[in-house]
Design an enzyme around this catalytic site. Structure first.
Site, PDB file in Angstrom:
ATOM      1  N   ASP A 183       0.817  -1.206   0.000  1.00  0.00           N
ATOM      2  CA  ASP A 183       0.000   0.000   0.000  1.00  0.00           C
ATOM      3  C   ASP A 183       0.855   1.262   0.000  1.00  0.00           C
ATOM      4  OD1 ASP A 183       0.764   0.571   2.667  1.00  0.00           O
ATOM      5  OD2 ASP A 183      -0.837  -0.686   3.457  1.00  0.00           O
ATOM      6  N   LEU A 184       0.194   2.392  -0.040  1.00  0.00           N
ATOM      7  CA  LEU A 184       0.856   3.679  -0.200  1.00  0.00           C
ATOM      8  C   LEU A 184       1.959   3.906   0.826  1.00  0.00           C
ATOM      9  CD1 LEU A 184       0.809   6.537  -1.608  1.00  0.00           C
ATOM     10  CD2 LEU A 184      -0.774   7.212   0.217  1.00  0.00           C
TER      11      LEU A 184
END
Length: 353
Positions: A115-116
């Site tokens: 994820d980010l």
């Protein structure tokens, strides 16, 4: 082109979605979506179902572009930094991992996601079938992470994750969790899991009252992040990939490499040379270079003749003239002037003590 129908033998060829995936256009799942959208033609006819087998004689095109002959399956390791999303396109306009990759890299897909706000090892491949295979839980590869959480985790919290959790109705398999150290108000943990559900680690930690503020993937099965620097990419040699997957028939990198181009061990922009898994190269001729034969002068050394001893200075040494002795200091030594004696110890010898 063969439509699938009940029969005793399977139709020839491979499923159309698999063929598209092997060509590196999309994963098998995404290929089925592309087919349903009417973007795929076989022999000039639009198909509407992925329930179709094609052979090498069929002409397959996506968006009017014929499929290129499939390349050999290739795999890269990428050290993903934080702040990049693992998608091809982002609706919010954020930078993706594909925006940060070298321009000369072929079209690739990610194996799983980070994820980010996560960083570390992200695998990339040009082969949709390989992507699918590496993502399957049945592969059984352990994925290891370093996790920093706010607070001081208790043994009871860690034990709950080791036994498996159910979070918001979703079951998480047991995890390997080890406490590393406490660093001020944060604690470092090492965690391993064999499945990759959406935000699994963060959600599992939150269920135990622990907030993850840093997450680094260290390994994905046998592939290790190691010393790969942030933002760098390194290709896994085909031989290593073949050994790890147990497929001795997988094409070697030399079979499809264009003449004059460096192999996967070469350096890519922003990356290190590949091949770190293969170990050190074998020594030349398998041993140390031969030195001067051992043994004492004159001893028998098998098929090599014994060395004739030099003897004492002044003795006859065959075809080599005897060395003229220097004689005592002060004596005549032929064409060389006599050496002036230094004198007795303690006597003045000029600027020499």
């Amino acid at each position: 082109m063969s439509n699938t129908s009940p029969s005793k033998s399977a139709p020839p060829g491979d499923r159309i979605a698999k063929v598209i995936a092997r060509a590196g256009i999309a994963s098998r799942r995404d290929a089925e979506v592309i087919i349903a959208e009417g973007r795929v033609t076989v022999n000039g006819q639009v198909i509407e179902s992925a329930a179709l087998n094609v052979t090498d004689e069929d002409r397959v095109a996506v968006d009017g572009v014929p499929l290129a002959p499939p390349e050999r399956a290739r795999l890269w390791m990428y050290h993903k930094p934080t702040g990049l999303v693992t998608t091809t396109r982002d609706e919010q306009g954020r930078e993706t991992v594909f925006d940060a990759l070298p321009d000369d890299l072929p079209r690739v897909m990610t194996v799983g996601r980070l994820d980010l706000n996560s960083e570390g090892l992200l695998l990339l491949t040009n082969d949709g079938e390989l992507k699918r295979r590496l993502e399957l839980p049945s592969t059984g590869w352990l994925r290891r992470y370093r996790v920093r959480v706010r607070g001081t985790p208790t043994e009871a919290q860690l034990e709950a994750m080791r036994g498996g959790l159910t979070v918001e109705g979703e079951r998480f398999a047991p995890m390997q969790v080890a406490f590393d150290r406490q660093q001020g108000g944060n604690a470092w943990l090492t965690l391993g899991l064999r499945e990759g559900k959406n935000r699994e680690i963060r959600r599992a930690m939150e269920s135990q009252g622990l907030l993850v503020n840093r997450l680094i993937r260290l390994s994905y099965g046998p592939f290790q992040l190691g010393t790969l620097a942030i933002g760098e990419i390194e290709e896994v040699r085909t031989r290593v990939l073949r050994d790890q997957l147990g497929e001795p028939e997988m094409a070697d990198e030399t079979e499809t490499r264009a003449p004059g181009k460096p192999g996967p061990g070469g350096r890519k922009p922003g990356g290190k040379p590949a091949g770190k898994f293969g170990g050190k190269p074998a020594g030349k001729f398998g041993g140390k270079p031969g030195g001067r034969p051992g043994g004492k002068p004159g001893e028998d050394r098998g098929d090599r003749p014994a060395r004739k001893p030099y003897g004492k200075p002044g003795e006859d040494r065959g075809d080599r003239p005897a060395r003229k002795p220097y004689g005592k200091p002060g004596e005549d030594r032929g064409d060389r002037p006599a050496r002036k004696p230094y004198g007795k110890p303690g006597e003045d010898r000029g600027d020499r003590p």
